[in-house]
Design an enzyme around this catalytic site. Structure first.
Site, PDB file in Angstrom:
ATOM      1  N   CYS A 287       0.778  -1.224  -0.256  1.00 23.33           N
ATOM      2  CA  CYS A 287       0.058  -0.083   0.039  1.00 23.33           C
ATOM      3  C   CYS A 287       0.817   1.293  -0.106  1.00 23.33           C
ATOM      4  CB  CYS A 287      -1.047   0.006   1.117  1.00 23.33           C
ATOM      5  SG  CYS A 287      -0.059  -0.421   2.646  1.00 23.33           S
TER       6      CYS A 287
HETATM    7  N1  LIG Z   1      -5.159  -3.532   4.613  1.00 23.97           N
HETATM    8  C1  LIG Z   1      -4.709  -3.208   3.882  1.00 23.97           C
HETATM    9  O1  LIG Z   1      -4.476  -1.877   3.749  1.00 23.97           O
HETATM   10  C2  LIG Z   1      -3.443  -4.050   2.966  1.00 23.97           C
HETATM   11  C3  LIG Z   1      -3.193  -5.405   3.139  1.00 23.97           C
HETATM   12  N2  LIG Z   1      -2.038  -5.950   2.353  1.00 23.97           N
HETATM   13  C4  LIG Z   1      -1.956  -7.170   2.497  1.00 23.97           C
HETATM   14  O2  LIG Z   1      -3.030  -8.285   2.281  1.00 23.97           O
HETATM   15  C5  LIG Z   1      -3.184  -9.367   3.064  1.00 23.97           C
HETATM   16  C6  LIG Z   1      -4.398  -9.119   3.636  1.00 23.97           C
HETATM   17  O3  LIG Z   1      -4.702  -8.097   4.577  1.00 23.97           O
HETATM   18  P1  LIG Z   1      -5.946  -7.720   5.350  1.00 23.97           P
HETATM   19  O4  LIG Z   1      -6.879  -8.087   4.413  1.00 23.97           O
HETATM   20  O5  LIG Z   1      -5.712  -6.396   5.850  1.00 23.97           O
HETATM   21  O6  LIG Z   1      -6.052  -8.965   6.451  1.00 23.97           O
HETATM   22  P2  LIG Z   1      -7.236  -9.144   7.343  1.00 23.97           P
HETATM   23  O7  LIG Z   1      -6.359  -9.546   8.613  1.00 23.97           O
HETATM   24  O8  LIG Z   1      -8.217  -8.099   7.382  1.00 23.97           O
HETATM   25  O9  LIG Z   1      -7.475 -10.588   6.717  1.00 23.97           O
HETATM   26  C7  LIG Z   1      -6.944 -11.822   6.661  1.00 23.97           C
HETATM   27  C8  LIG Z   1      -7.550 -12.733   6.248  1.00 23.97           C
HETATM   28  O10 LIG Z   1      -6.885 -14.022   6.019  1.00 23.97           O
HETATM   29  C9  LIG Z   1      -7.442 -15.121   6.652  1.00 23.97           C
HETATM   30  N3  LIG Z   1      -6.857 -16.079   7.244  1.00 23.97           N
HETATM   31  C10 LIG Z   1      -5.941 -15.859   8.350  1.00 23.97           C
HETATM   32  N4  LIG Z   1      -5.118 -17.146   8.416  1.00 23.97           N
HETATM   33  C11 LIG Z   1      -5.490 -17.915   7.355  1.00 23.97           C
HETATM   34  C12 LIG Z   1      -4.825 -19.178   6.837  1.00 23.97           C
HETATM   35  N5  LIG Z   1      -3.962 -19.797   7.729  1.00 23.97           N
HETATM   36  N6  LIG Z   1      -5.356 -19.727   5.809  1.00 23.97           N
HETATM   37  C13 LIG Z   1      -6.459 -18.857   5.109  1.00 23.97           C
HETATM   38  N7  LIG Z   1      -6.754 -17.772   5.538  1.00 23.97           N
HETATM   39  C14 LIG Z   1      -6.471 -17.022   6.508  1.00 23.97           C
HETATM   40  C15 LIG Z   1      -8.562 -14.343   7.789  1.00 23.97           C
HETATM   41  O11 LIG Z   1      -9.591 -15.011   8.387  1.00 23.97           O
HETATM   42  P3  LIG Z   1      -9.688 -16.100   9.430  1.00 23.97           P
HETATM   43  O12 LIG Z   1      -8.356 -15.788  10.487  1.00 23.97           O
HETATM   44  O13 LIG Z   1     -10.909 -15.892  10.139  1.00 23.97           O
HETATM   45  O14 LIG Z   1      -9.384 -17.581   9.185  1.00 23.97           O
HETATM   46  C16 LIG Z   1      -8.877 -13.222   7.025  1.00 23.97           C
HETATM   47  O15 LIG Z   1      -9.888 -13.552   6.159  1.00 23.97           O
HETATM   48  C17 LIG Z   1      -1.992  -8.983   3.946  1.00 23.97           C
HETATM   49  O16 LIG Z   1      -0.693  -9.787   3.713  1.00 23.97           O
HETATM   50  C18 LIG Z   1      -1.607  -7.688   4.033  1.00 23.97           C
HETATM   51  O17 LIG Z   1      -0.204  -7.400   4.403  1.00 23.97           O
HETATM   52  C19 LIG Z   1      -1.623  -5.366   1.354  1.00 23.97           C
HETATM   53  C20 LIG Z   1      -1.806  -3.918   1.180  1.00 23.97           C
HETATM   54  C21 LIG Z   1      -2.893  -3.201   1.966  1.00 23.97           C
HETATM   55  C1  LIG Z   2      -1.649   0.955   9.145  1.00 23.27           C
HETATM   56  C2  LIG Z   2      -1.050  -0.395   9.039  1.00 23.27           C
HETATM   57  O1  LIG Z   2      -0.488  -1.156  10.008  1.00 23.27           O
HETATM   58  N1  LIG Z   2      -0.508  -0.558   7.830  1.00 23.27           N
HETATM   59  C3  LIG Z   2       0.307  -1.690   7.651  1.00 23.27           C
HETATM   60  C4  LIG Z   2       0.811  -1.800   6.188  1.00 23.27           C
HETATM   61  C5  LIG Z   2      -0.292  -2.285   5.090  1.00 23.27           C
HETATM   62  C6  LIG Z   2      -0.029  -3.746   4.897  1.00 23.27           C
HETATM   63  O2  LIG Z   2      -0.852  -4.544   5.002  1.00 23.27           O
HETATM   64  O3  LIG Z   2       1.382  -3.991   4.283  1.00 23.27           O
HETATM   65  P1  LIG Z   2       1.450  -4.717   2.837  1.00 23.27           P
HETATM   66  O4  LIG Z   2       1.181  -3.593   1.897  1.00 23.27           O
HETATM   67  O5  LIG Z   2       2.885  -4.926   2.971  1.00 23.27           O
HETATM   68  O6  LIG Z   2       0.799  -6.068   2.844  1.00 23.27           O
HETATM   69  C7  LIG Z   2       1.797  -1.701   8.496  1.00 23.27           C
HETATM   70  O7  LIG Z   2       2.239  -0.760   8.605  1.00 23.27           O
HETATM   71  O8  LIG Z   2       1.959  -2.870   8.597  1.00 23.27           O
END
Ligand SMILES: NC(=O)C1=CN([C@@H]2O[C@H](COP(=O)(O)OP(=O)(O)OC[C@H]3O[C@@H](n4cnc5c(N)ncnc54)[C@H](OP(=O)(O)O)[C@@H]3O)[C@@H](O)[C@H]2O)C=CC1
Ligand SMILES: CC(=O)N[C@@H](CCC(=O)OP(=O)(O)O)C(=O)O
Length: 336
Positions: free
Chosen positions: A156
């Protein structure tokens, strides 16, 4: 032609955004939503968690089966909206069954196994996949994205930071003897849906974190090809990232040269909007797949302001943008 797609991690914030985009996508058929085997949300409907999806997408959140290869055989495309180490473990299983993988985590973004031990706290077991993966910064890597089965969607903060800086670096408009300084503020959804004290309502105000240690600094520096100083901040709003970037210009660089560099690179990029006047804000980009960029100059320095929705251009919509590019569709298909 349609592709059968599944989302793993569908109950999370980026997974739910993916579900929304893919439900309305004309060529990707959303075939299943998955969570972990131990998930407290297993077998609930996604619309039980996200009521805004009610009647639009009422698919169940299924626990992953024991035999993942059967799931992989049945799907053409998998979006991994899972934690880095989970994606690291899952991606090879799907690739082995010729499934196209779009990974939203950081598990395959930097081609250096040591980076994962240092910044992610786990040992990377698939250096060959680090070689094979294409970094999913859609506007810059579309040719490579068209040819790969593993897209490591850009992070992000790295997305907005690189989209803002790359045209100026490529055109040698910055004096990189002074490192660009990126100060970026993210909404709390950046930390994901799982509860934690640091992202709890009464705890969040506005603070810097990860100073000189955040994993996105080396991700940005690696793909920009130059060092930067990157300081993330957590703000008390739900979604969006605003990055304020300060850099030194080369001697006698004009505003016209800067504008023309942005136009040169982004003229055919519908999801990057360059401001002729004024500066972007989170309000302009939240709930949209855009990255907005504006700038001002003074006394040989530039301040660039970039804004995006962390869950969309910073994650889910960029993942689908990359998938559109991979399958030869218009890159904005399904995003509006
Ligand atoms: N949030 C953001 O702004 C951004 C996030 N990302 C990346 O995207 C990914 C997802 O982020 P985000 O949506 O915020 O995360 P969340 O914590 O909101 O969601 C994680 C999801 O993964 C599931 N999960 C956890 N463990 C497992 C497993 N062993 N097998 C299958 N599913 C699993 C969880 O459900 P449950 O635990 O119930 O199984 C949940 O559905 C991360 O790698 C994050 O770094 C990248 C850019 C931006
Ligand atoms: C506000 C906040 O906690 N932001 C996350 C970054 C978002 C994220 O999920 O990181 P990736 O883009 O690498 O997947 C952090 O700093 O770890």
């Amino acid at each position: 032609m349609t592709q059968k797609v599944i989302i793993i991690g569908a109950s999370g914030y980026t997974g739910a955004e993916l579900a929304q985009i893919l439900t309305r996508h004309p060529h990707f058929e959303l075939a299943g939503l998955y969570v972990s085997q131990q998930s407290l949300d297993a077998n609930k409907l996604i619309s039980d968690l996200y009521p805004q999806l009610r009647t639009f997408c009422d698919l169940p959140l299924q626990p992953l089966p024991d035999d993942l290869s059967l799931l992989a055989i049945d799907a053409d495309v998998v979006f991994l909206a899972t934690d880095h180490q989970v994606s690291h473990d899952l991606a090879p299983v799907f690739l082995q069954q010729d499934c196209h993988v779009f990974d939203l985590s950081g598990a395959f973004r930097v081609n250096n196994a040591d980076f994962y031990t240092k910044y992610y706290g786990f040992e990377h077991k698939y250096p060959e996949l680090l070689d094979f993966a294409v970094y999913g910064l859609a506007e810059w890597n579309s040719k490579q994205i068209q040819q790969t089965d593993l897209v490591a969607v850009a992070g992000c903060y790295p997305t907005v930071s690189q989209l803002s800086l790359k045209p100026l670096i490529e055109n040698n408009l910055l004096d990189l003897n002074q490192l660009p300084v990126i100060n970026a503020v993210s909404g709390v959804s950046g930390a994901g849906r799982k509860p934690s004290i640091t992202s709890s309502f009464c705890e969040v105000s506005l603070n810097a974190y990860g100073v000189f240690t955040h994993r996105h600094q080396p991700e940005i520096a690696t793909h920009l090809g130059t060092e930067v100083i990157f300081t993330p901040h957590l703000g008390n709003f739900k979604r969006g990232i605003l990055a304020t970037i300060t850099a030194k210009l080369q001697e006698n660089v004009t505003d016209e040269q800067i504008t023309s560099a942005y136009q040169q690179y982004y003229a055919n990029c519908p999801l990057v909007r360059i401001y002729a006047q004024g500066l972007p804000s989170i309000k302009a980009v939240e709930f949209t797949p855009y990255c907005d960029i504006g700038f001002a100059t003074h006394n040989g320095h530039i301040v660039i302001v970039g804004a995006e929705d962390n869950l969309l251009k910073g994650a889910a919509s960029q993942a689908v943008q990359c998938a559109n590019i991979r399958f030869g569709y218009n890159e904005t298909l399904g995003l509006f």
